[in-house]
Design a protein around this motif. Structure first.
Motif, PDB file in Angstrom:
ATOM      1  N   ILE A 130       0.839  -1.196   0.000  1.00 48.55           N
ATOM      2  CA  ILE A 130       0.000   0.000   0.000  1.00 48.55           C
ATOM      3  C   ILE A 130       0.874   1.246   0.000  1.00 48.55           C
ATOM      4  CG2 ILE A 130      -1.659   1.349   1.345  1.00 48.55           C
ATOM      5  CD1 ILE A 130      -2.890  -1.273   2.269  1.00 48.55           C
ATOM      6  N   GLY A 131       1.981   1.191   0.741  1.00 53.22           N
ATOM      7  CA  GLY A 131       2.917   2.304   0.742  1.00 53.22           C
ATOM      8  C   GLY A 131       3.490   2.556  -0.640  1.00 53.22           C
ATOM      9  N   ASN A 132       3.822   1.485  -1.349  1.00 54.39           N
ATOM     10  CA  ASN A 132       4.339   1.629  -2.714  1.00 54.39           C
ATOM     11  C   ASN A 132       3.282   2.235  -3.642  1.00 54.39           C
ATOM     12  OD1 ASN A 132       6.858   0.541  -2.105  1.00 54.39           O
ATOM     13  ND2 ASN A 132       6.216  -1.552  -2.555  1.00 54.39           N
ATOM     14  N   ILE A 133       2.027   1.859  -3.425  1.00 52.67           N
ATOM     15  CA  ILE A 133       0.936   2.384  -4.237  1.00 52.67           C
ATOM     16  C   ILE A 133       0.763   3.879  -3.983  1.00 52.67           C
ATOM     17  CG2 ILE A 133      -1.584   2.353  -4.516  1.00 52.67           C
ATOM     18  CD1 ILE A 133      -1.400  -0.717  -4.016  1.00 52.67           C
ATOM     19  N   ILE A 134       0.892   4.294  -2.720  1.00 54.83           N
ATOM     20  CA  ILE A 134       0.807   5.707  -2.374  1.00 54.83           C
ATOM     21  C   ILE A 134       1.917   6.494  -3.073  1.00 54.83           C
ATOM     22  CG2 ILE A 134       1.059   7.386  -0.488  1.00 54.83           C
ATOM     23  CD1 ILE A 134      -0.245   5.295   1.354  1.00 54.83           C
ATOM     24  N   ILE A 135       3.122   5.942  -3.049  1.00 57.24           N
ATOM     25  CA  ILE A 135       4.262   6.596  -3.694  1.00 57.24           C
ATOM     26  C   ILE A 135       4.057   6.665  -5.206  1.00 57.24           C
ATOM     27  CG2 ILE A 135       6.728   6.380  -4.204  1.00 57.24           C
ATOM     28  CD1 ILE A 135       6.983   5.041  -1.400  1.00 57.24           C
ATOM     29  N   ALA A 136       3.571   5.558  -5.790  1.00 55.65           N
ATOM     30  CA  ALA A 136       3.356   5.507  -7.232  1.00 55.65           C
ATOM     31  C   ALA A 136       2.329   6.536  -7.688  1.00 55.65           C
ATOM     32  CB  ALA A 136       2.905   4.107  -7.644  1.00 55.65           C
ATOM     33  N   SER A 137       1.308   6.781  -6.858  1.00 50.35           N
ATOM     34  CA  SER A 137       0.218   7.668  -7.256  1.00 50.35           C
ATOM     35  C   SER A 137       0.673   9.105  -7.466  1.00 50.35           C
ATOM     36  CB  SER A 137      -0.895   7.630  -6.201  1.00 50.35           C
ATOM     37  OG  SER A 137      -0.476   8.239  -4.993  1.00 50.35           O
ATOM     38  N   VAL A 138       1.801   9.478  -6.886  1.00 51.56           N
ATOM     39  CA  VAL A 138       2.284  10.860  -7.018  1.00 51.56           C
ATOM     40  C   VAL A 138       3.607  10.953  -7.774  1.00 51.56           C
ATOM     41  CG1 VAL A 138       1.100  11.631  -4.933  1.00 51.56           C
ATOM     42  CG2 VAL A 138       3.430  10.747  -4.759  1.00 51.56           C
ATOM     43  N   LEU A 179      -0.578  -1.417  -9.223  1.00 57.22           N
ATOM     44  CA  LEU A 179       0.508  -0.461  -9.017  1.00 57.22           C
ATOM     45  C   LEU A 179       0.826   0.288 -10.307  1.00 57.22           C
ATOM     46  CD1 LEU A 179       2.757   0.563  -7.013  1.00 57.22           C
ATOM     47  CD2 LEU A 179       4.221  -1.228  -8.006  1.00 57.22           C
ATOM     48  N   LEU A 180       0.852  -0.438 -11.417  1.00 54.45           N
ATOM     49  CA  LEU A 180       1.158   0.178 -12.706  1.00 54.45           C
ATOM     50  C   LEU A 180       0.094   1.196 -13.100  1.00 54.45           C
ATOM     51  CD1 LEU A 180       2.878   0.364 -15.260  1.00 54.45           C
ATOM     52  CD2 LEU A 180       1.558  -1.551 -16.203  1.00 54.45           C
ATOM     53  N   PHE A 181      -1.179   0.812 -12.979  1.00 53.12           N
ATOM     54  CA  PHE A 181      -2.251   1.740 -13.313  1.00 53.12           C
ATOM     55  C   PHE A 181      -2.221   2.965 -12.400  1.00 53.12           C
ATOM     56  CE2 PHE A 181      -4.476  -1.848 -15.492  1.00 53.12           C
ATOM     57  CZ  PHE A 181      -4.732  -1.192 -16.700  1.00 53.12           C
ATOM     58  N   ARG A 182      -1.966   2.730 -11.109  1.00 52.53           N
ATOM     59  CA  ARG A 182      -1.945   3.837 -10.138  1.00 52.53           C
ATOM     60  C   ARG A 182      -0.820   4.815 -10.472  1.00 52.53           C
ATOM     61  NH1 ARG A 182      -4.027   7.216  -8.137  1.00 52.53           N
ATOM     62  NH2 ARG A 182      -4.493   7.682  -5.963  1.00 52.53           N
ATOM     63  N   VAL A 228      -2.381  13.222   2.645  1.00 50.74           N
ATOM     64  CA  VAL A 228      -3.548  13.049   3.514  1.00 50.74           C
ATOM     65  C   VAL A 228      -4.743  12.552   2.699  1.00 50.74           C
ATOM     66  CG1 VAL A 228      -5.177  14.229   5.050  1.00 50.74           C
ATOM     67  CG2 VAL A 228      -2.745  14.790   5.155  1.00 50.74           C
ATOM     68  N   ASP A 229      -4.916  13.081   1.479  1.00 51.00           N
ATOM     69  CA  ASP A 229      -5.987  12.589   0.600  1.00 51.00           C
ATOM     70  C   ASP A 229      -5.854  11.087   0.372  1.00 51.00           C
ATOM     71  OD1 ASP A 229      -7.272  15.012   0.233  1.00 51.00           O
ATOM     72  OD2 ASP A 229      -6.106  15.554  -1.549  1.00 51.00           O
ATOM     73  N   ASN A 230      -4.605  10.624   0.290  1.00 54.98           N
ATOM     74  CA  ASN A 230      -4.329   9.217   0.009  1.00 54.98           C
ATOM     75  C   ASN A 230      -4.549   8.311   1.217  1.00 54.98           C
ATOM     76  OD1 ASN A 230      -3.683   8.057  -2.474  1.00 54.98           O
ATOM     77  ND2 ASN A 230      -1.702   9.069  -2.574  1.00 54.98           N
ATOM     78  N   VAL A 231      -4.197   8.777   2.408  1.00 54.34           N
ATOM     79  CA  VAL A 231      -4.151   7.877   3.566  1.00 54.34           C
ATOM     80  C   VAL A 231      -5.194   8.151   4.636  1.00 54.34           C
ATOM     81  CG1 VAL A 231      -1.663   7.616   3.221  1.00 54.34           C
ATOM     82  CG2 VAL A 231      -2.495   9.249   4.919  1.00 54.34           C
TER      83      VAL A 231
END
Length: 436
Positions: free
Chosen positions: A59-67, A114-117, A256-259
């Motif tokens: 989930i942390g990796n997904i948060i990082i990927a999103s930005v 993860l790729l899509f995010r 904050v929006d993410n978590v």
């Protein structure tokens, strides 16, 4: 030059008359819906986590990927605004960005999600176009306020997304179109379709400048000047200080929006819909707080110049950092919400204060400066994302360290002297523009 063909020196938010105000409203509405595409999956993560069996690290990796993709996208879009113009740049971004938003529901594994995010993150570059386009339409005396209102009302989408997307998912499931577990997949098609609609509206009903579109204007001399000013913008350390400041405010906002929804679920046992509603309170502050920051910045700038704007920004960041630390140490839901409202006010005011300064750094490369500063926000979000993926830190611990870091950056901004390297010259030119 008549009033219809020059930047407006007065902002009337209740008016849609003229290309300036029409563009103003279309810009913030478009940016608002971009958040539905960019962060639509964030309030649905408790459901996605269960279905895809995601670990805290993943989930942390997904948060990082999103930005992460947004960092590169904002730098590219900033330059495109200076060349193609904001109208075409926004149209292309919306059309391309809608594809991964609609397709993320096809994910059946951590890797594909993860790729899509990651790819969806390019939509975050919409902010740069929003600020650039507003800067084209408004005169220096109100550009900070105008930028703050479009940015703030657009950022409001981050809060509304947390509230609405769980309801959309629940609605599809309740109507029997899809199972509860798969409801997030169908829900994400909605923001993708909206982005396509906004691409058409933006192309048809806006112009690059009050005078017309870039391709219709004689801009060869301007483009020649911008080649040199691009390097100037990169060399000006004020650009990078503002990027650091934006990392400490907007970077934390999108974190904050993410978590937030996941934090309220894990920390206080809230349901997905209730957690999304509480997280939406944070984003809801954008209805006035960012605009307030831009307004105060303009007022301070009128009396104390660019240096005064910088001092204000530093103070706002310092107060934001203190509030985040209080939020991290909250032991009850009521205390957490109160602390969140406190730091949200100063965070969003700092967003507006930052872009109250940006148009004055280099008048010939507003897009470039805006892109660099905007990318700084996402670099900040990416870096703090590593705190939330750590198995050794709770989300509360992560927020505590973030609060300390934000306060430290506030001190850096506070001691930075913005009235250097021709700042006076820039302000003189802008004053002349106001009188034109």
């Amino acid at each position: 030059m008549t009033a219809d063909f020059k930047p407006l020196s007065k902002l009337n938010i209740f008016s849609a008359k003229g290309i300036q105000m029409r563009t103003f409203h279309i810009t913030w509405v478009t940016f608002f819906f971009c958040f539905f595409g960019w962060f639509g999956v964030a309030p649905l993560m408790p459901l996605i986590r269960e279905q895809l069996h995601l670990s805290k690290d993943q989930i942390g990796n997904i948060i990082i990927a999103s930005v992460s993709a947004t960092i590169i996208a904002r730098l590219i879009i900033g330059k495109l605004c200076d060349t193609l113009g904001p109208r075409l740049s926004y149209t292309i971004l919306l059309a391309v960005g809608s594809i991964p938003v609609m397709c993320i529901g096809l994910s059946n594994s951590y890797e594909s999600f993860l790729l899509f995010r990651f790819v969806i993150g390019i939509i975050g570059a919409s902010f740069v176009i929003t600020q650039f386009h507003t800067s084209m339409m408004f005169a220096p005396n109100v550009v900070g306020t105008a930028n703050a209102v479009t940015g703030g009302w657009g950022n409001l989408g981050g809060g509304v997304t947390n509230l609405v997307m769980p309801l959309i998912a629940a609605g599809f499931a309740g109507l029997g179109f899809v199972s509860h577990g798969d409801s997030w997949r169908l829900a994400m098609v909605v923001p993708g379709v909206i982005l396509l609609i906004m691409a058409f509206i933006y192309y048809k009903y806006t112009k690059d400048t009050p005078v017309g579109n870039f391709k219709d204007l004689e801009v060869s001399n301007v483009k020649t000047a911008k080649k040199g000013s691009f390097v100037e913008a990169l060399k000006d350390y004020r650009t990078w200080v503002l990027a650091l400041a934006y990392a400490a405010c907007f970077g934390i906002e999108i974190t904050v929006d993410n978590v937030a929804a996941t934090f309220f679920t894990d920390q206080f046992g809230a349901s997905m819909i209730m957690a999304g509603a509480m997280a939406s309170i944070f984003g809801g502050m954008n209805i006035f707080a960012r605009a307030l920051g831009g307004y105060v910045s303009d007022k301070v700038g009128k009396s104390y110049g660019l240096r005064g704007k910088g001092l204000l920004l530093g103070a706002l960041l310092l107060l934001e950092g203190i509030g985040i630390s209080l939020f991290a140490q909250s032991h009850t839901l009521g205390m957490a919400i109160a602390a969140m409202l406190f730091f949200a006010l100063f965070l969003k005011m700092a967003n507006g204060g930052t872009y109250g300064i940006v148009p004055f750094i280099n008048k010939n490369s507003i897009g470039t400066v805006s892109g660099i500063v905007g990318a700084g926000g996402n670099i900040g979000a990416m870096l703090v994302g590593f705190l939330f993926k750590s198995e050794h830190l709770t989300y509360a611990d992560a927020f505590h360290y973030i609060g300390i870091g934000v306060a430290f950056i506030g001190l850096i901004v506070f001691i930075t002297k913005f009235q250097i390297k021709g700042a006076e010259k820039t302000e003189t030119v802008n004053s002349e523009l106001l009188q034109a």
